[in-house]
Design a protein around this motif. Structure first.
Motif, mmCIF file in Angstrom:
data_model
loop_
_atom_site.group_PDB
_atom_site.id
_atom_site.type_symbol
_atom_site.label_atom_id
_atom_site.label_comp_id
_atom_site.label_asym_id
_atom_site.label_seq_id
_atom_site.Cartn_x
_atom_site.Cartn_y
_atom_site.Cartn_z
ATOM 1 N N ASP A 77 0.815 -1.221 0.000
ATOM 2 C CA ASP A 77 0.000 0.000 0.000
ATOM 3 C C ASP A 77 0.850 1.274 0.000
ATOM 4 N N TYR A 78 2.158 1.131 -0.064
ATOM 5 C CA TYR A 78 3.038 2.297 -0.043
ATOM 6 C C TYR A 78 3.083 2.900 -1.449
ATOM 7 N N PRO A 79 3.083 4.241 -1.558
ATOM 8 C CA PRO A 79 3.067 4.876 -2.886
ATOM 9 C C PRO A 79 4.191 4.381 -3.780
ATOM 10 N N SER A 80 3.854 4.033 -5.007
ATOM 11 C CA SER A 80 4.832 3.452 -5.930
ATOM 12 C C SER A 80 5.976 4.403 -6.240
ATOM 13 N N GLU A 81 5.707 5.724 -6.248
ATOM 14 C CA GLU A 81 6.757 6.690 -6.577
ATOM 15 C C GLU A 81 7.739 6.890 -5.422
ATOM 16 N N LYS A 82 7.434 6.293 -4.266
ATOM 17 C CA LYS A 82 8.298 6.468 -3.103
ATOM 18 C C LYS A 82 9.042 5.192 -2.716
ATOM 19 N N LYS A 83 9.129 4.249 -3.646
ATOM 20 C CA LYS A 83 9.881 3.022 -3.372
ATOM 21 C C LYS A 83 10.596 2.587 -4.640
ATOM 22 N N HIS A 84 11.860 2.251 -4.499
ATOM 23 C CA HIS A 84 12.644 1.759 -5.625
ATOM 24 C C HIS A 84 13.576 0.669 -5.120
ATOM 25 N N VAL A 85 13.671 -0.398 -5.898
ATOM 26 C CA VAL A 85 14.433 -1.579 -5.486
ATOM 27 C C VAL A 85 15.798 -1.590 -6.155
ATOM 28 N N PHE A 86 16.814 -1.915 -5.374
ATOM 29 C CA PHE A 86 18.159 -2.169 -5.889
ATOM 30 C C PHE A 86 18.465 -3.652 -5.669
ATOM 31 N N LEU A 87 18.462 -4.399 -6.751
ATOM 32 C CA LEU A 87 18.768 -5.829 -6.684
ATOM 33 C C LEU A 87 20.270 -6.024 -6.861
ATOM 34 N N ILE A 88 20.920 -6.572 -5.839
ATOM 35 C CA ILE A 88 22.352 -6.870 -5.918
ATOM 36 C C ILE A 88 22.487 -8.335 -6.314
ATOM 37 N N ALA A 89 22.734 -8.557 -7.607
ATOM 38 C CA ALA A 89 22.874 -9.919 -8.122
ATOM 39 C C ALA A 89 24.316 -10.359 -7.885
ATOM 40 N N ASP A 90 24.518 -11.112 -6.840
ATOM 41 C CA ASP A 90 25.852 -11.460 -6.357
ATOM 42 C C ASP A 90 26.313 -12.809 -6.910
ATOM 43 N N HIS A 91 27.248 -12.767 -7.864
ATOM 44 C CA HIS A 91 27.796 -13.996 -8.460
ATOM 45 C C HIS A 91 26.687 -14.907 -8.991
ATOM 46 N N CYS A 92 25.680 -14.318 -9.600
ATOM 47 C CA CYS A 92 24.541 -15.107 -10.094
ATOM 48 C C CYS A 92 24.885 -15.795 -11.420
ATOM 49 N N THR A 93 24.435 -17.040 -11.549
ATOM 50 C CA THR A 93 24.617 -17.791 -12.795
ATOM 51 C C THR A 93 23.276 -18.235 -13.367
ATOM 52 N N ASP A 94 22.178 -17.718 -12.806
ATOM 53 C CA ASP A 94 20.849 -18.079 -13.289
ATOM 54 C C ASP A 94 20.138 -16.821 -13.797
ATOM 55 N N ARG A 95 18.814 -16.800 -13.771
ATOM 56 C CA ARG A 95 18.022 -15.709 -14.333
ATOM 57 C C ARG A 95 17.632 -14.649 -13.301
ATOM 58 N N THR A 96 18.292 -14.626 -12.156
ATOM 59 C CA THR A 96 17.925 -13.669 -11.111
ATOM 60 C C THR A 96 17.971 -12.235 -11.613
ATOM 61 N N ALA A 97 19.080 -11.839 -12.240
ATOM 62 C CA ALA A 97 19.221 -10.468 -12.739
ATOM 63 C C ALA A 97 18.192 -10.172 -13.830
ATOM 64 N N GLU A 98 17.950 -11.145 -14.704
ATOM 65 C CA GLU A 98 16.979 -10.966 -15.790
ATOM 66 C C GLU A 98 15.578 -10.743 -15.240
ATOM 67 N N GLY A 100 14.875 -9.493 -12.318
ATOM 68 C CA GLY A 100 14.876 -8.168 -11.724
ATOM 69 C C GLY A 100 14.653 -7.074 -12.758
ATOM 70 N N ARG A 101 15.302 -7.193 -13.917
ATOM 71 C CA ARG A 101 15.180 -6.166 -14.960
ATOM 72 C C ARG A 101 13.774 -6.110 -15.563
ATOM 73 N N SER A 102 13.005 -7.175 -15.367
ATOM 74 C CA SER A 102 11.651 -7.193 -15.934
ATOM 75 C C SER A 102 10.677 -6.332 -15.129
ATOM 76 N N TYR A 103 11.094 -5.878 -13.955
ATOM 77 C CA TYR A 103 10.271 -4.996 -13.131
ATOM 78 C C TYR A 103 10.762 -3.557 -13.305
ATOM 79 N N PRO A 104 9.901 -2.630 -13.663
ATOM 80 C CA PRO A 104 10.334 -1.260 -13.955
ATOM 81 C C PRO A 104 10.878 -0.509 -12.743
#
Length: 416
Positions: A77-98, A100-104
């Motif tokens: 319920d928190y305003p969308s313009e007031k939250k932004h995610v930083f995904l730290i893909a640490d030594h990933c070898t799968d689709r984790t980063a991909e 993450g990028r699919s979410y604006p």
């Protein structure tokens, strides 16, 4: 050894056992004091506008679970313009980063070098890069989650309420996801319910600092920019908490800000996690004992110093007291008439009954249905505490040095 010598020995061991029990008595007094005290009056807002949140997620090969976290953030319920995610893909070898990028609302930072020794080193690497992205310091606070978490819809709102009232570090209420998957997850569910009430909530009500529990917490942006994240132990959450306590800060607790966290369901994984927690506790105790006990220049209240020390000493003192008690009981059983053993046996039975009563009440408070938890999980819960104690003994002499990733799956947050 005659009767009088045996009695002298058992009395000496009883007195010796009382020394580490001082720590346990302190823990009990704080719990009773906190839980019987009226709620603290709510402080006034020192900032009227809602916080702009930077949400940090450290992930390594979490493609199976991470979308559930992002979906819960998006649906909050928190305003969308007031939250932004930083995904730290640490030594990933799968689709984790991909994924993450699919979410604006997600910015992905890939880390492919550096040590693979847990969240502490990842946060230390990530924060300067996040601050560079946020050059104008528009983010008021940073929340930290694990990839397997799921947020309740009002989590950020409740945390923000605490932050805007002057609390600079806030730990949310971490509950077990998939709580009924196995006997081990049931133990963890009961453990976190007890920890929430007797350790975190009680301290919040009396104005003492709690410890961060690894995930589901937020830190004031200016504070984090000033201090960074410079932990070196295997339990970065406890270390960060103590570092800030020594700076005069208090880690607050928000019982209404609920997030769900997947718990181990296999015995081997449970052993390794408990051993890591115990190892980290000893590392932080070694690192901060002198500063807490003797450095009067640190801006820490006397009661807060004592409480932090007692929490750090709780692990070793519990098993030292238990070992002395076992030795004393063996001497009494083999050397003295049964009559001498009855008081100790009666005290042990009363302690066990009290523990079961406390576990039952905390489970009810956290809305954990007993029909799904099952009586067997409650009856055997002391085994979890016994294993925890064994891990504390083992790691005191043979610490766990290697961080080991826990495999995560899609999280079911149902408590019913």
């Amino acid at each position: 050894m005659d009767l009088m010598q045996t009695l002298d020995l058992t009395n000496f061991l009883l007195i010796l056992q009382m020394i580490p029990l001082i720590v346990m008595a302190w823990i009990g007094v704080i719990a009773v004091w906190g839980l019987t005290k009226h709620k603290r009056p709510r402080a006034k807002y020192i900032r009227t506008e809602q916080s702009n949140f930077g949400i940090i997620v450290c992930a390594r090969n979490e493609e199976a679970s991470i979308s559930h976290l992002f979906d819960s953030i998006q649906a909050s319920d928190y305003p969308s313009e007031k939250k932004h995610v930083f995904l730290i893909a640490d030594h990933c070898t799968d689709r984790t980063a991909e994924i993450g990028r699919s979410y604006p609302f997600v910015t992905v930072l890939k880390r492919d070098d550096g040590p693979q020794d847990g969240k502490g080193s990842v946060l230390k690497w990530a924060l300067p890069r996040i601050f560079e992205i946020d050059k104008d310091s528009k983010l008021d606070a940073f929340a930290v989650f694990d990839a397997d978490n799921v947020l309740s819809p009002d989590f950020l709102t409740k945390i923000d309420d605490k932050l805007r009232r002057g609390n600079r570090i806030v730990q949310g209420n971490r509950l077990g996801g998939q709580p009924y998957r196995s006997l081990i997850t049931k133990w963890y569910t009961l453990y976190w319910a007890c920890y929430t009430i007797f350790f975190s909530y009680a301290r919040e009500k009396v104005g003492l600092s709690v410890f961060l529990t690894g995930t589901g917490f937020a830190v004031d942006g200016d504070l984090l920019r000033q201090t960074g994240w410079n932990t070196s132990t295997i339990t970065e959450d406890v270390e960060f908490s103590l570092d800030n306590v020594l700076r005069g800060q208090r880690v607050s607790f928000c019982i209404k800000a609920v997030c769900f966290d997947e718990q181990p369901h296999q015995l081997g994984v449970m052993f390794h996690q408990l051993a890591r927690w115990c190892t980290g506790g000893y590392e932080v105790l070694k690192k901060d004992f002198k500063a807490l006990a003797f450095d009067k220049k640190k801006p820490v209240r006397k009661m807060q110093r004592v409480d932090a020390l007692m929490l750090l000493l709780m692990g070793p003192c519990s098993w030292i007291s238990a070992i002395i008690s076992y030795i004393n009981s063996a001497i009494i059983i083999y050397k003295l008439p049964l009559l001498y053993f009855l008081p100790a046996a009666g005290f042990s039975v009363l302690s066990l009954i009290f523990m079961y009563f406390a576990v039952f009440l905390t489970a009810r408070y956290n809305h954990i249905p007993m029909r799904k938890m099952g009586i067997w999980a409650i009856i055997t819960f002391p085994l979890f505490l016994f294993v925890y104690m064994l891990c504390s003994i083992k790691t005191c002499f043979f610490p766990t040095r290697k961080w080991k990733r826990i495999e995560h799956e899609a999280l079911d947050t149902s408590q019913e």
